[in-house]
Write an enzyme that holds these catalytic residues in place. Structure first.
Site, PDB file in Angstrom:
ATOM      1  N   ASP A  39       0.824  -1.062   0.067  1.00 45.65           N
ATOM      2  CA  ASP A  39       0.127  -0.016  -0.023  1.00 45.65           C
ATOM      3  C   ASP A  39       0.807   1.237  -0.008  1.00 45.65           C
ATOM      4  O   ASP A  39       0.646   2.313  -0.741  1.00 45.65           O
ATOM      5  CB  ASP A  39      -0.885   0.154   1.255  1.00 45.65           C
ATOM      6  CG  ASP A  39      -2.034  -1.040   1.265  1.00 45.65           C
ATOM      7  OD1 ASP A  39      -1.893  -1.640   0.225  1.00 45.65           O
ATOM      8  OD2 ASP A  39      -2.781  -1.018   2.102  1.00 45.65           O
ATOM      9  N   GLU A 125     -25.647 -17.554 -13.469  1.00 44.14           N
ATOM     10  CA  GLU A 125     -25.064 -16.497 -12.622  1.00 44.14           C
ATOM     11  C   GLU A 125     -25.508 -16.248 -11.284  1.00 44.14           C
ATOM     12  O   GLU A 125     -26.568 -16.716 -10.902  1.00 44.14           O
ATOM     13  CB  GLU A 125     -25.240 -15.069 -13.563  1.00 44.14           C
ATOM     14  CG  GLU A 125     -24.722 -15.083 -14.792  1.00 44.14           C
ATOM     15  CD  GLU A 125     -25.212 -13.991 -15.781  1.00 44.14           C
ATOM     16  OE1 GLU A 125     -25.811 -13.181 -15.047  1.00 44.14           O
ATOM     17  OE2 GLU A 125     -24.926 -13.924 -16.857  1.00 44.14           O
ATOM     18  N   ASP A 129     -27.832  -8.742  -4.600  1.00 44.14           N
ATOM     19  CA  ASP A 129     -28.893  -8.112  -4.019  1.00 44.14           C
ATOM     20  C   ASP A 129     -28.514  -6.763  -3.803  1.00 44.14           C
ATOM     21  O   ASP A 129     -28.137  -6.460  -2.431  1.00 44.14           O
ATOM     22  CB  ASP A 129     -29.038  -8.903  -2.577  1.00 44.14           C
ATOM     23  CG  ASP A 129     -30.461  -8.507  -1.961  1.00 44.14           C
ATOM     24  OD1 ASP A 129     -31.203  -7.701  -2.886  1.00 44.14           O
ATOM     25  OD2 ASP A 129     -30.723  -8.806  -0.665  1.00 44.14           O
ATOM     26  N   GLU A 184     -24.802  -4.554 -11.190  1.00 41.39           N
ATOM     27  CA  GLU A 184     -25.112  -4.337  -9.964  1.00 41.39           C
ATOM     28  C   GLU A 184     -24.366  -3.655  -8.927  1.00 41.39           C
ATOM     29  O   GLU A 184     -23.123  -4.034  -9.066  1.00 41.39           O
ATOM     30  CB  GLU A 184     -25.612  -5.630  -9.019  1.00 41.39           C
ATOM     31  CG  GLU A 184     -26.580  -5.661  -7.846  1.00 41.39           C
ATOM     32  CD  GLU A 184     -28.020  -5.856  -8.657  1.00 41.39           C
ATOM     33  OE1 GLU A 184     -28.386  -5.556  -9.772  1.00 41.39           O
ATOM     34  OE2 GLU A 184     -28.922  -6.028  -7.714  1.00 41.39           O
ATOM     35  N   TYR A 234     -20.513  -5.326  -9.805  1.00 43.62           N
ATOM     36  CA  TYR A 234     -20.293  -6.334 -10.745  1.00 43.62           C
ATOM     37  C   TYR A 234     -21.163  -6.390 -11.976  1.00 43.62           C
ATOM     38  O   TYR A 234     -22.120  -6.208 -11.818  1.00 43.62           O
ATOM     39  CB  TYR A 234     -20.571  -7.875  -9.907  1.00 43.62           C
ATOM     40  CG  TYR A 234     -19.780  -8.033  -8.932  1.00 43.62           C
ATOM     41  CD1 TYR A 234     -18.530  -8.739  -9.137  1.00 43.62           C
ATOM     42  CD2 TYR A 234     -19.921  -7.606  -7.613  1.00 43.62           C
ATOM     43  CE1 TYR A 234     -17.574  -8.902  -8.257  1.00 43.62           C
ATOM     44  CE2 TYR A 234     -18.825  -7.604  -6.607  1.00 43.62           C
ATOM     45  CZ  TYR A 234     -17.782  -8.350  -6.658  1.00 43.62           C
ATOM     46  OH  TYR A 234     -16.882  -8.435  -5.848  1.00 43.62           O
ATOM     47  N   LYS A 302     -29.740 -17.874 -17.653  1.00 44.93           N
ATOM     48  CA  LYS A 302     -29.924 -17.335 -19.065  1.00 44.93           C
ATOM     49  C   LYS A 302     -29.555 -18.193 -20.032  1.00 44.93           C
ATOM     50  O   LYS A 302     -28.640 -19.047 -19.714  1.00 44.93           O
ATOM     51  CB  LYS A 302     -29.139 -16.100 -19.051  1.00 44.93           C
ATOM     52  CG  LYS A 302     -29.230 -15.140 -17.906  1.00 44.93           C
ATOM     53  CD  LYS A 302     -28.124 -13.764 -18.181  1.00 44.93           C
ATOM     54  CE  LYS A 302     -28.518 -12.792 -17.029  1.00 44.93           C
ATOM     55  NZ  LYS A 302     -27.639 -11.759 -16.911  1.00 44.93           N
ATOM     56  N   LYS A 326     -34.797 -17.966  -6.652  1.00 44.14           N
ATOM     57  CA  LYS A 326     -34.565 -17.467  -5.417  1.00 44.14           C
ATOM     58  C   LYS A 326     -33.976 -18.606  -4.298  1.00 44.14           C
ATOM     59  O   LYS A 326     -34.323 -19.661  -4.500  1.00 44.14           O
ATOM     60  CB  LYS A 326     -35.845 -17.052  -4.773  1.00 44.14           C
ATOM     61  CG  LYS A 326     -35.989 -15.729  -5.581  1.00 44.14           C
ATOM     62  CD  LYS A 326     -35.902 -14.534  -4.719  1.00 44.14           C
ATOM     63  CE  LYS A 326     -36.579 -13.048  -5.558  1.00 44.14           C
ATOM     64  NZ  LYS A 326     -36.399 -11.947  -4.578  1.00 44.14           N
ATOM     65  N   CYS A 424     -25.218  -2.611  38.044  1.00 42.40           N
ATOM     66  CA  CYS A 424     -24.575  -3.750  37.114  1.00 42.40           C
ATOM     67  C   CYS A 424     -25.437  -4.973  37.348  1.00 42.40           C
ATOM     68  O   CYS A 424     -25.632  -5.368  38.694  1.00 42.40           O
ATOM     69  CB  CYS A 424     -23.151  -4.171  37.328  1.00 42.40           C
ATOM     70  SG  CYS A 424     -22.732  -5.678  36.838  1.00 42.40           S
ATOM     71  N   CYS A 427     -22.996  -7.947  39.195  1.00 41.24           N
ATOM     72  CA  CYS A 427     -22.344  -7.650  40.596  1.00 41.24           C
ATOM     73  C   CYS A 427     -23.023  -6.406  41.326  1.00 41.24           C
ATOM     74  O   CYS A 427     -22.672  -6.091  42.488  1.00 41.24           O
ATOM     75  CB  CYS A 427     -20.943  -7.305  40.767  1.00 41.24           C
ATOM     76  SG  CYS A 427     -20.439  -5.773  39.848  1.00 41.24           S
ATOM     77  N   CYS A 442     -19.902  -1.461  33.595  1.00 44.69           N
ATOM     78  CA  CYS A 442     -19.920  -1.779  35.371  1.00 44.69           C
ATOM     79  C   CYS A 442     -18.800  -1.435  35.724  1.00 44.69           C
ATOM     80  O   CYS A 442     -17.713  -1.594  35.005  1.00 44.69           O
ATOM     81  CB  CYS A 442     -20.050  -3.304  35.148  1.00 44.69           C
ATOM     82  SG  CYS A 442     -19.703  -3.979  37.100  1.00 44.69           S
TER      83      CYS A 442
HETATM   84  S1  IVH Z   1     -30.212  -9.765 -15.961  1.00 41.35           S
HETATM   85  C1  IVH Z   1     -33.299  -8.348 -18.906  1.00 41.35           C
HETATM   86  N1  IVH Z   1     -28.506 -10.861 -14.238  1.00 41.35           N
HETATM   87  O1  IVH Z   1     -32.114  -8.528 -10.622  1.00 41.35           O
HETATM   88  C2  IVH Z   1     -32.669  -8.960 -17.852  1.00 41.35           C
HETATM   89  N2  IVH Z   1     -30.055  -9.173 -13.407  1.00 41.35           N
HETATM   90  O2  IVH Z   1     -35.215  -8.389 -11.775  1.00 41.35           O
HETATM   91  C3  IVH Z   1     -32.050  -8.018 -16.988  1.00 41.35           C
HETATM   92  N3  IVH Z   1     -29.980  -8.773 -10.863  1.00 41.35           N
HETATM   93  O3  IVH Z   1     -32.876  -5.274 -11.084  1.00 41.35           O
HETATM   94  C4  IVH Z   1     -31.375  -8.604 -15.753  1.00 41.35           C
HETATM   95  N4  IVH Z   1     -28.309 -10.207 -10.608  1.00 41.35           N
HETATM   96  O4  IVH Z   1     -30.600  -5.702 -11.030  1.00 41.35           O
HETATM   97  C5  IVH Z   1     -29.687  -9.972 -14.322  1.00 41.35           C
HETATM   98  N5  IVH Z   1     -26.832 -11.897 -12.738  1.00 41.35           N
HETATM   99  C6  IVH Z   1     -28.151 -11.112 -13.024  1.00 41.35           C
HETATM  100  C7  IVH Z   1     -28.726 -10.145 -11.959  1.00 41.35           C
HETATM  101  C8  IVH Z   1     -29.648  -9.574 -12.124  1.00 41.35           C
HETATM  102  C9  IVH Z   1     -29.135  -9.310 -10.093  1.00 41.35           C
HETATM  103  C10 IVH Z   1     -30.843  -7.815 -10.644  1.00 41.35           C
HETATM  104  C11 IVH Z   1     -31.334  -6.565 -11.769  1.00 41.35           C
HETATM  105  C12 IVH Z   1     -32.598  -6.440 -11.768  1.00 41.35           C
HETATM  106  C13 IVH Z   1     -33.257  -7.641 -11.076  1.00 41.35           C
HETATM  107  C14 IVH Z   1     -33.911  -8.299 -12.265  1.00 41.35           C
END
Ligand code: IVH
Length: 689
Positions: A39, A125, A129, A184, A234, A302, A326, A424, A427, A442
């Protein structure tokens, strides 16, 4: 030797090289998690660039690593229209493997594939969040950052996006003429915890969870505030693209290309064919979820082929070719049954919420810390409230908020002092809160039962009295059976009493007695540290011992005298003075001395110490001296021992199998000693040539 001006590159060239180098180090540090240089070296280069840019302002460019935080607070954000709308994805709510299979079946139906047709190729992927963000790079330079907004129109948050350290201000290699990257913004859990810890210590408001932290920070009008919040980015998708002849034709190919451009792309991805891949990914990531550096709420599947993505298209403003799968939630609501106050080793009083058991983040949670009174008040939690509990990663559960409309009528606000009536809970000693401090404590010190176990553990610990074998379980037994009520009692312990304890063998009882008796001969510094005085760590204890030479001198010192010791300020001085002013603490000290604790007193402070002013670093195994012994001998002679080699190091002491510290020493041309040479140096201070 001053540099030859003729050979110095011109400032513009030097600035360009520095920027390139710093960008490479940033990428290694923030994206690859593999720092290339220390650093301090980075800081030096950074400052050099800052100086250059200050002297020649025309050298400044928007993509310079020095320009992450710039500009002033905005009155409001400008609107940005998304040329390609930012849509959301459909969520598969069935959290079992069935969710993945159903997605595959739906797609095959839609594409009219029968059972014999080959499997579809997918990319899996993480579902981050955080907050969706769009980044525009023009010829590789970041020119715009925008939030999603309603999907059609977002807000221009370029100033704040620039402060995200793992996000490149300029792309590497051949960049497309125009590239809109989507991904994100989030706050890593460790960054979130560190930020909150710091806020708490200053008595300032904390963030509710990493997601709110990220969202709130990106929407700060003042970029300097945003820069204080540790965010990460990311990439997972894209919007508009122009002028990219070699654009890949698969989802995974695109993300790999992004990674090559220096954009952060999470490693946790998989691509291949058939729904089994998706099921396996879902399971694997569930297992890894707690150890990921950030929160996710699921995974995303996807269709890998971009041609097929186009063919499948969108429906109800959601892509048909993608789905989110989810995991169970990491936040749940439950009822707050009571607020209890716990007493820690140092006497710190911590309010703890007792909860109606709730299953969240993979475990059943029955209590959650409220940290301190201010925090409990700020969250305004009251007994009987419905609260939202969060448990993410291996992190201890937290109450993140209250469901206000479900508060029972008449529930009183939390008041720690009133609840405890100023005493406390263990004690009965008076509780106190130093001005400017967040915590109540305490004042019972060594006398308080809650602090007794910890006081004893600390007293016996390696850097204190170093009593081997006196660990947590035994301390529990000794205190619970009443064999030890106060510290000095340990010196009265005899073999038969110990051997009678459950799970204690005769031999270990004998060993323990020997270890306890063996610890009687110690150093003043260890003894002072062992007392567990608040704010007195190992280093301060050593400074105190060196400064005062005798225990009596330390006991007699008033606050101004204590403050003469290096690194002892008013707070530490007050703490030491208050400690020794308590009659029961003095009594304990006298009893310990009466039990035979002793050390060599050095009446005069060690100004004539042979190694005064010298810095040492130890590496490898020495033939006869243990690491701790070597350290103590060096320190007793006035030297300082530190953990890493720098230009300030005077000597590196190397034994067998030395580590990289030896290489570093050679690199910096620092003198290297073996044990013999060290012993000679200790004896007469003779410097080797
Ligand atoms: S793809 C057209 N990939 O989830 C498709 N979205 O409801 C566009 N999100 O608000 C989304 N990880 O911010 C995609 N690996 C990922 C994701 C991702 C998180 C979020 C995204 C969006 C929501 C989709």
């Amino acid at each position: 030797m001053s540099p030859d001006p003729a050979r110095q590159p011109a400032p513009a060239e030097r600035a360009r090289r520095l920027r390139e180098e710093l960008r490479r180090y940033d990428h290694a540090y923030y994206v690859l998690d593999a720092p290339l240089i220390p650093d301090a070296d980075y800081d030096a280069l950074f400052r050099e660039l800052q100086d250059l840019e200050q002297r020649w302002p025309e050298l400044r460019s928007a993509d310079s690593p020095t320009q992450r935080v710039g500009g002033s607070a905005l009155p409001e954000f400008a609107s940005v229209r998304h040329e390609v709308p930012m849509l959301s994805i459909r969520t598969e709510t069935d959290t079992t493997a069935q969710g993945a299979l159903a997605f595959d079946r739906r797609l095959r139906n839609r594409l009219g594939l029968d059972d014999d047709a080959p499997p579809l190729a997918y990319e899996a992927e993480l579902k981050f969040d955080g907050l969706a963000i769009s980044l525009h790079y023009e010829h590789g330079v970041l020119v715009l950052g925008a939030t999603r907004g309603d999907g059609q129109t977002g807000e221009d948050v370029t100033q704040n996006v620039r402060t995200i350290r793992n996000l490149p201000l300029r792309l590497q290699g051949e960049a497309p003429a125009w590239l809109e990257v989507r991904g994100e913004v989030l706050m890593k859990r460790a960054d979130f915890l560190r930020y909150n810890e710091r806020q708490r210590a200053r008595g300032l408001p904390t963030l509710v969870n990493p997601r709110n932290g990220a969202a709130g920070s990106i929407r700060q009008l003042d970029p300097r505030v945003a820069a204080q919040r540790p965010l990460s980015f990311y990439a997972y998708g894209w919007g508009e693209i122009r002028g990219w002849p070699a654009q890949p034709d698969t989802q995974h190919g695109m993300l790999e290309a992004f990674a090559r451009m220096g954009l952060p792309v999470a490693e946790q991805r998989a691509h291949g064919s058939g729904p089994e891949l998706l099921v396996r990914f879902h399971e694997r990531i569930l297992g890894e979820r707690d150890s990921l550096p950030f929160d996710i709420d699921g995974v995303v599947y996807k269709v890998d082929s971009l041609a097929l993505q186009r063919e499948l298209g969108f429906r109800n403003r959601e892509p048909v070719w993608a789905v989110a799968h989810k995991y169970p939630a990491q936040e749940r609501s439950t009822r707050l049954l009571a607020i209890e106050v716990q007493v820690g080793r140092t006497g710190k009083l911590t309010p703890v919420a007792r909860l109606e058991p709730v299953f969240v983040g993979g475990v059943t949670v029955t209590n959650a810390t409220l940290h301190n009174e201010d925090e409990a008040r700020r969250k305004d939690v009251r007994v009987g409230d419905t609260v939202i509990v969060r448990r993410a990663g291996d992190v201890i559960p937290e109450i993140v908020g209250v469901v206000a409309e479900r508060r029972p009528p008449g529930a009183p606000a939390f008041d720690l002092q009133a609840q405890l009536q100023g005493r406390c809970p263990v004690c009965g000693s008076q509780i106190e809160r130093e001005p400017g401090e967040v915590d109540w404590r305490c004042s019972g010190g060594l006398y308080c039962g809650a602090q007794r176990k910890q006081a004893l553990l600390h007293y016996a610990s390696r850097l204190a009295m170093d009593i081997e074998g006196l660990g947590e379980k035994l301390v529990d037994q000794l205190v619970d059976t009443g064999l030890v009520r106060s510290l000095p009692d340990i010196y009265a312990l005899r073999e038969p009493q110990l051997a009678a304890l459950p799970r204690m063998a005769d031999k270990s009882a004998a060993n323990l007695v020997r270890a306890i008796q063996g610890s009687l001969h110690t150093t003043l510094a260890r003894f002072v540290y062992a007392l567990g005085i608040r704010h007195v760590g190992e280093a301060t204890a050593k400074d105190l011992a060196r400064h005062f030479g005798t225990l009596q001198a330390l006991l007699d010192a008033d606050e101004p005298r204590l403050q003469q010791v290096s690194d002892v300020g008013p707070v530490v001085a007050r703490s030491i003075h208050t400690f020794f002013a308590q009659p029961h603490n003095r009594e304990v000290v006298q009893q310990l001395l009466a039990a035979g604790v002793r050390w060599q007193e050095t009446a005069a402070p060690a100004a004539s110490a042979p190694l005064a002013g010298l810095g040492f670093v130890l590496t490898g195994t020495l033939p006869t001296l243990g690491r701790e012994q070597a350290r103590e001998r060096i320190e007793a002679a006035g030297g300082k021992v530190s953990g890493s080699v720098s230009r300030k190091t005077s000597y590196v002491v190397a034994g067998a199998e030395p580590g990289s510290k030896l290489d570093k020493a050679r690199e910096l041309g620092i003198a290297i000693l073996d044990e013999d040479a060290l012993l000679r140096l200790l004896q007469d201070g003779a410097r080797p040539d």
